[in-house]
Design a protein around this motif. Structure first.
Motif, PDB file in Angstrom:
ATOM      1  N   LEU A 160     -80.527 -50.986 -21.210  1.00 28.48           N
ATOM      2  CA  LEU A 160     -79.591 -52.110 -21.283  1.00 28.48           C
ATOM      3  C   LEU A 160     -78.413 -51.829 -22.215  1.00 28.48           C
ATOM      4  N   LYS A 161     -78.672 -51.176 -23.343  1.00 31.59           N
ATOM      5  CA  LYS A 161     -77.579 -50.881 -24.272  1.00 31.59           C
ATOM      6  C   LYS A 161     -76.616 -49.864 -23.672  1.00 31.59           C
ATOM      7  N   ALA A 162     -77.139 -48.855 -22.979  1.00 27.96           N
ATOM      8  CA  ALA A 162     -76.283 -47.853 -22.348  1.00 27.96           C
ATOM      9  C   ALA A 162     -75.473 -48.488 -21.220  1.00 27.96           C
ATOM     10  N   THR A 163     -76.068 -49.398 -20.488  1.00 27.27           N
ATOM     11  CA  THR A 163     -75.359 -50.083 -19.411  1.00 27.27           C
ATOM     12  C   THR A 163     -74.231 -50.944 -19.969  1.00 27.27           C
ATOM     13  N   GLU A 164     -74.491 -51.606 -21.082  1.00 24.73           N
ATOM     14  CA  GLU A 164     -73.458 -52.435 -21.713  1.00 24.73           C
ATOM     15  C   GLU A 164     -72.293 -51.563 -22.199  1.00 24.73           C
ATOM     16  N   GLN A 165     -72.604 -50.432 -22.800  1.00 23.27           N
ATOM     17  CA  GLN A 165     -71.559 -49.519 -23.271  1.00 23.27           C
ATOM     18  C   GLN A 165     -70.766 -48.950 -22.090  1.00 23.27           C
ATOM     19  N   PHE A 166     -71.461 -48.621 -21.001  1.00 27.89           N
ATOM     20  CA  PHE A 166     -70.797 -48.111 -19.805  1.00 27.89           C
ATOM     21  C   PHE A 166     -69.841 -49.161 -19.233  1.00 27.89           C
ATOM     22  N   GLU A 167     -70.279 -50.401 -19.195  1.00 26.37           N
ATOM     23  CA  GLU A 167     -69.438 -51.480 -18.668  1.00 26.37           C
ATOM     24  C   GLU A 167     -68.202 -51.677 -19.542  1.00 26.37           C
ATOM     25  N   ARG A 168     -68.371 -51.588 -20.864  1.00 29.42           N
ATOM     26  CA  ARG A 168     -67.242 -51.726 -21.775  1.00 29.42           C
ATOM     27  C   ARG A 168     -66.221 -50.611 -21.553  1.00 29.42           C
ATOM     28  N   ARG A 169     -66.699 -49.379 -21.396  1.00 30.19           N
ATOM     29  CA  ARG A 169     -65.794 -48.256 -21.139  1.00 30.19           C
ATOM     30  C   ARG A 169     -65.102 -48.401 -19.791  1.00 30.19           C
ATOM     31  N   ARG A 170     -65.824 -48.945 -18.790  1.00 25.05           N
ATOM     32  CA  ARG A 170     -65.234 -49.126 -17.466  1.00 25.05           C
ATOM     33  C   ARG A 170     -64.079 -50.118 -17.518  1.00 25.05           C
ATOM     34  N   VAL A 171     -64.254 -51.204 -18.250  1.00 29.33           N
ATOM     35  CA  VAL A 171     -63.195 -52.212 -18.376  1.00 29.33           C
ATOM     36  C   VAL A 171     -61.987 -51.619 -19.102  1.00 29.33           C
ATOM     37  N   GLU A 172     -62.239 -50.842 -20.171  1.00 31.13           N
ATOM     38  CA  GLU A 172     -61.133 -50.212 -20.901  1.00 31.13           C
ATOM     39  C   GLU A 172     -60.363 -49.249 -20.002  1.00 31.13           C
ATOM     40  N   ARG A 173     -61.073 -48.484 -19.222  1.00 29.80           N
ATOM     41  CA  ARG A 173     -60.419 -47.506 -18.351  1.00 29.80           C
ATOM     42  C   ARG A 173     -59.696 -48.170 -17.193  1.00 29.80           C
ATOM     43  N   GLU A 174     -60.192 -49.297 -16.717  1.00 28.31           N
ATOM     44  CA  GLU A 174     -59.467 -50.031 -15.683  1.00 28.31           C
ATOM     45  C   GLU A 174     -58.142 -50.559 -16.228  1.00 28.31           C
ATOM     46  N   ALA A 175     -58.152 -51.037 -17.478  1.00 30.27           N
ATOM     47  CA  ALA A 175     -56.912 -51.504 -18.099  1.00 30.27           C
ATOM     48  C   ALA A 175     -55.943 -50.341 -18.281  1.00 30.27           C
ATOM     49  N   GLU A 176     -56.464 -49.194 -18.699  1.00 32.47           N
ATOM     50  CA  GLU A 176     -55.622 -48.012 -18.859  1.00 32.47           C
ATOM     51  C   GLU A 176     -55.055 -47.572 -17.512  1.00 32.47           C
ATOM     52  N   LEU A 177     -55.876 -47.630 -16.464  1.00 30.42           N
ATOM     53  CA  LEU A 177     -55.414 -47.271 -15.126  1.00 30.42           C
ATOM     54  C   LEU A 177     -54.299 -48.206 -14.668  1.00 30.42           C
ATOM     55  N   ALA A 178     -54.457 -49.495 -14.929  1.00 32.30           N
ATOM     56  CA  ALA A 178     -53.426 -50.457 -14.523  1.00 32.30           C
ATOM     57  C   ALA A 178     -52.099 -50.158 -15.221  1.00 32.30           C
ATOM     58  N   SER A 179     -52.159 -49.823 -16.506  1.00 24.66           N
ATOM     59  CA  SER A 179     -50.907 -49.517 -17.215  1.00 24.66           C
ATOM     60  C   SER A 179     -50.299 -48.212 -16.692  1.00 24.66           C
ATOM     61  N   LEU A 180     -51.124 -47.219 -16.366  1.00 27.65           N
ATOM     62  CA  LEU A 180     -50.601 -45.958 -15.827  1.00 27.65           C
ATOM     63  C   LEU A 180     -50.002 -46.145 -14.439  1.00 27.65           C
ATOM     64  N   VAL A 181     -50.621 -47.004 -13.645  1.00 27.08           N
ATOM     65  CA  VAL A 181     -50.078 -47.290 -12.314  1.00 27.08           C
ATOM     66  C   VAL A 181     -48.719 -47.971 -12.440  1.00 27.08           C
ATOM     67  N   LYS A 182     -48.598 -48.858 -13.423  1.00 28.18           N
ATOM     68  CA  LYS A 182     -47.323 -49.547 -13.655  1.00 28.18           C
ATOM     69  C   LYS A 182     -46.240 -48.546 -14.057  1.00 28.18           C
ATOM     70  N   VAL A 183     -46.576 -47.624 -14.951  1.00 29.74           N
ATOM     71  CA  VAL A 183     -45.613 -46.603 -15.380  1.00 29.74           C
ATOM     72  C   VAL A 183     -45.229 -45.712 -14.202  1.00 29.74           C
ATOM     73  N   ARG A 184     -46.216 -45.329 -13.403  1.00 34.69           N
ATOM     74  CA  ARG A 184     -45.939 -44.464 -12.260  1.00 34.69           C
ATOM     75  C   ARG A 184     -45.035 -45.161 -11.248  1.00 34.69           C
ATOM     76  N   THR A 185     -45.283 -46.436 -11.005  1.00 22.36           N
ATOM     77  CA  THR A 185     -44.448 -47.189 -10.074  1.00 22.36           C
ATOM     78  C   THR A 185     -43.001 -47.218 -10.553  1.00 22.36           C
ATOM     79  N   GLU A 186     -42.828 -47.423 -11.851  1.00 22.71           N
ATOM     80  CA  GLU A 186     -41.472 -47.440 -12.409  1.00 22.71           C
ATOM     81  C   GLU A 186     -40.812 -46.072 -12.271  1.00 22.71           C
ATOM     82  N   LEU A 187     -41.555 -45.009 -12.548  1.00 16.82           N
ATOM     83  CA  LEU A 187     -41.000 -43.663 -12.407  1.00 16.82           C
ATOM     84  C   LEU A 187     -40.656 -43.351 -10.949  1.00 16.82           C
ATOM     85  N   GLU A 188     -41.515 -43.768 -10.022  1.00 19.52           N
ATOM     86  CA  GLU A 188     -41.223 -43.554  -8.600  1.00 19.52           C
ATOM     87  C   GLU A 188     -39.966 -44.300  -8.175  1.00 19.52           C
ATOM     88  N   ARG A 189     -39.783 -45.500  -8.721  1.00 20.00           N
ATOM     89  CA  ARG A 189     -38.580 -46.275  -8.410  1.00 20.00           C
ATOM     90  C   ARG A 189     -37.333 -45.555  -8.914  1.00 20.00           C
TER      91      ARG A 189
END
Length: 102
Positions: free
Chosen positions: A38-67
Motif C-alpha cells: 500500500l505504501k509503494a502504491t501510494e508513492q507510485f500514485e504521487r509520482r504519477r500525478v507529478e509526472r502528469e503535471a510535468e507532461l502537461a507543462s511540457l506539452v504546453k511549451v512544445r505547442t508554443e514552440l511548434e506555433r
C-alpha cells in the motif's frame, strides 16, 4: 498387558495458531511495506500525478514552440516574429525602445 503412562502435553494445540499468526504477520507486513504494498502504491500514485503535471507543462511549451516554428517557416515569413527572435537572441534594441521580457 503393557501400559505406558504418558503425561499429556498441550503443545500440539498451539502449533496451528502459531503458524497461522506467523503467516498473517508475514503477509500483513508485506502487503503494507512490500514492493507492491500500500505504501509503494501510494508513492507510485504521487509520482504519477507529478509526472502528469510535468507532461502537461511540457506539452504546453512544445505547442508554443511548434506555433512559433510554423510562423517562421510557413513560406511567408512574418517580419515581426523574425525581428523579435533576432533582437532577443542578439540582445539588441534601439535607444527609443522599451524591452520587456517575460
Amino acid at each position: 498387558m503393557w501400559t505406558k503412562q504418558h503425561k499429556k502435553r498441550h503443545y500440539g494445540r498451539l502449533v496451528t495458531p502459531l503458524l497461522a499468526a506467523g503467516f498473517f504477520t508475514y503477509f500483513g507486513y508485506h502487503s503494507l511495506n512490500g514492493d507492491l504494498g500500500l505504501k509503494a502504491t501510494e508513492q507510485f500514485e504521487r509520482r504519477r500525478v507529478e509526472r502528469e503535471a510535468e507532461l502537461a507543462s511540457l506539452v504546453k511549451v512544445r505547442t508554443e514552440l511548434e506555433r512559433q516554428v510554423k510562423l517562421m517557416s510557413d513560406g511567408s515569413l512574418e517580419k515581426d516574429m523574425l525581428d523579435e527572435k533576432a533582437r532577443y537572441s542578439l540582445n539588441v534594441s534601439r535607444e527609443d525602445e522599451i524591452v520587456i521580457f517575460h
